[in-house]
Design an enzyme around this catalytic site. Structure first.
Site, short mmCIF file in Angstrom:
data_model
loop_
_atom_site.label_atom_id
_atom_site.label_comp_id
_atom_site.label_asym_id
_atom_site.label_seq_id
_atom_site.Cartn_x
_atom_site.Cartn_y
_atom_site.Cartn_z
N GLU A 52 -6.67 5.18 7.75
CA GLU A 52 -6.37 6.60 7.47
C GLU A 52 -7.54 7.01 6.89
O GLU A 52 -7.83 8.11 6.92
CB GLU A 52 -5.19 6.39 6.78
CG GLU A 52 -3.97 6.54 7.65
CD GLU A 52 -2.75 5.57 6.65
OE1 GLU A 52 -2.72 5.90 5.71
OE2 GLU A 52 -1.89 5.29 7.61
N ASN A 80 0.84 -1.18 0.19
CA ASN A 80 -0.01 -0.05 -0.02
C ASN A 80 0.90 1.07 0.11
O ASN A 80 1.52 1.30 0.99
CB ASN A 80 -0.84 -0.01 1.62
CG ASN A 80 -1.72 1.13 1.50
OD1 ASN A 80 -1.86 2.14 0.56
ND2 ASN A 80 -2.37 1.44 2.50
N TRP A 81 1.03 1.83 -1.24
CA TRP A 81 1.86 3.10 -1.19
C TRP A 81 1.34 4.32 -0.56
O TRP A 81 2.01 5.49 -0.48
CB TRP A 81 2.18 3.16 -2.68
CG TRP A 81 3.11 2.52 -3.38
CD1 TRP A 81 3.61 1.26 -2.95
CD2 TRP A 81 4.16 2.64 -4.60
NE1 TRP A 81 4.66 0.67 -3.62
CE2 TRP A 81 5.00 1.65 -4.63
CE3 TRP A 81 4.12 3.78 -5.46
CZ2 TRP A 81 5.81 1.50 -5.81
CZ3 TRP A 81 4.93 3.64 -6.67
CH2 TRP A 81 5.86 2.45 -6.73
N LYS A 82 0.09 4.20 -0.12
CA LYS A 82 -0.45 5.45 0.35
C LYS A 82 -0.26 6.64 -0.58
O LYS A 82 -0.55 6.36 -1.83
CB LYS A 82 0.07 5.72 1.73
CG LYS A 82 0.01 4.53 2.72
CD LYS A 82 0.13 4.84 4.23
CE LYS A 82 0.05 3.19 4.88
NZ LYS A 82 0.05 3.31 6.34
N SER A 103 3.80 -1.95 10.38
CA SER A 103 5.51 -2.10 10.55
C SER A 103 5.93 -3.41 10.00
O SER A 103 6.90 -3.96 10.65
CB SER A 103 5.57 -2.09 12.08
OG SER A 103 5.31 -0.48 12.32
N GLY A 125 2.80 -1.06 4.40
CA GLY A 125 2.94 0.27 3.91
C GLY A 125 4.17 0.61 3.33
O GLY A 125 4.77 0.44 2.39
N GLY A 126 5.08 1.30 4.23
CA GLY A 126 6.42 2.05 3.85
C GLY A 126 7.49 0.98 3.25
O GLY A 126 8.13 1.37 2.59
N HIS A 133 -9.37 1.48 5.06
CA HIS A 133 -8.20 1.61 5.77
C HIS A 133 -8.18 2.49 6.90
O HIS A 133 -8.95 3.61 6.96
CB HIS A 133 -6.95 2.13 4.64
CG HIS A 133 -5.66 2.06 5.33
ND1 HIS A 133 -5.09 3.07 6.27
CD2 HIS A 133 -4.66 1.35 5.07
CE1 HIS A 133 -3.83 2.79 6.80
NE2 HIS A 133 -3.66 1.83 6.06
N GLU A 192 -5.04 -4.40 10.88
CA GLU A 192 -4.07 -3.53 11.16
C GLU A 192 -4.19 -2.59 12.33
O GLU A 192 -4.96 -1.67 12.35
CB GLU A 192 -3.96 -2.37 9.89
CG GLU A 192 -3.77 -3.32 8.61
CD GLU A 192 -3.08 -2.17 7.53
OE1 GLU A 192 -1.99 -2.48 7.08
OE2 GLU A 192 -3.82 -0.97 7.19
N GLY A 206 2.95 2.33 10.75
CA GLY A 206 4.21 3.43 10.75
C GLY A 206 4.83 3.50 12.10
O GLY A 206 5.66 4.56 12.11
P1 13P Z 1 3.32 0.40 7.44
O1 13P Z 1 3.79 -0.89 7.00
O2 13P Z 1 4.22 1.73 7.03
O3 13P Z 1 3.31 0.34 9.02
O4 13P Z 1 1.97 0.83 7.11
C1 13P Z 1 0.99 -0.27 7.34
C2 13P Z 1 -0.33 0.10 6.60
O5 13P Z 1 -0.96 0.97 7.06
C3 13P Z 1 -0.81 -0.55 5.25
O6 13P Z 1 -1.83 -0.45 4.84
#
Ligand code: 13P
Length: 270
Positions: A116, A29-31, A229, A250-251, A114, A184, A190
């Site tokens: 967010e 997930n590149w956000k 994470s 994510g990251g 998600h 999640e 993050g």
């Molecule tokens: P991180 O892997 O950066 O913690 O993000 C998780 C996430 O929100 C994936 O959707």
């Protein structure tokens, strides 16, 4: 790879085999990251997946602006998805994108609910459920996200919060081939903080029970992804847990080398 003809369990379409083993899904997930130069990361993932196919389905969910180009770049080696969709098919909804539009752009999946989106856009369980239905209508895999806050976990409410989110966000009739759950915990996103293996096992077992309760036999088969994470350094231990049907990254999905190391951490028996 996500196979459009057979849903998400392409190489393992025998239902009996499926009940015993679910092919994992490694999803990025590149956000709100990524512009044209970052398509080189997609190219690198595609080249590696072609050269050394991992024992997992591979998906990267991207900002909508990149989807068409990423689909071309990925050249069918792995799947591209969106990060959100409207519940509507079309109409006067300025700035929104329908699930059908994502499909038209070449996406095979979409993340809905998600944390967010829930946090910054006020998405309720009912809105998330409507978006999951839209994904089903368009023939996209819906990755429905749930997860508790740190305060909820500390208050001993993690299991009940997630049960409530599943009851409200997972529409009746969702299938294992068209749905995945992304667990999640918000405090793990993050942050570099991870639940213990025992906490992941407890929650994924609980989610499985909730899904079986609301979806019956399909709920026994659909993939439950862990997210928060996930890095190359911890992916092997997470993916080794039989309760975990994959990861939502994510990251560490932004760089091909990091993401490929996570894909490579899938147990070979998978
Ligand atoms: P991180 O892997 O950066 O913690 O993000 C998780 C996430 O929100 C994936 O959707």
């Amino acid at each position: 790879m996500l196979d459009p003809a057979q849903g998400i369990h392409a190489p393992n379409s025998d239902p009996a085999a499926l009940a015993e083993h679910i092919r994992p899904l490694i999803a990025g997930n590149w956000k709100m990251h990524g512009m044209a130069p970052q398509l080189s990361e997609i190219e690198a993932v595609a080249a590696s997946v072609k050269a050394t196919p991992p024992p997992a389905d591979v998906l990267i969910c991207l900002p909508a602006t990149l989807i068409t180009r990423a689909v071309q770049t990925a050249a069918g080696r792995f799947a591209i998805g969106g990060e959100n969709c409207s519940a509507q098919i079309s109409g006067s909804f300025t700035g929104d994108l329908s699930a059908e539009m994502l499909k038209d752009a070449g996406a095979r999946a979409v993340i809905v609910g998600h944390s967010e989106r829930r946090q910054y856009h006020g998405e309720t369980d009912a809105i998330v459920a409507a978006k999951a239905k839209a994904a089903r209508r368009a023939g996209l895999l819906a990755i429905i996200c749930i997860g508790e806050t740190n305060a909820q976990r500390l208050a001993g409410k993690a299991l009940s919060v997630c049960a409530e989110q599943i009851a409200g966000s997972v529409p009746d009739g969702m299938t294992a081939s068209g749905t995945a759950i992304g667990y999640e915990p918000l405090w793990a996103i993050g942050s570099g903080h991870m639940p213990t293996p025992e906490q992941i096992i407890e929650m994924h077992t609980h989610i499985r029970q909730c899904l079986t309760h609301c979806l019956g036999a399909e709920g026994k088969k659909l993939r439950i992804l862990y997210g928060g994470s996930v890095k190359s350094s911890n992916a092997r231990a997470i993916l080794a847990l039989p309760e975990v049907g994959g990861v939502l990254v994510g990251g560490a999905s932004l760089k091909a080398a990091d993401f490929l190391a996570i894909c490579g951490a899938t147990p070979v028996s998978a």
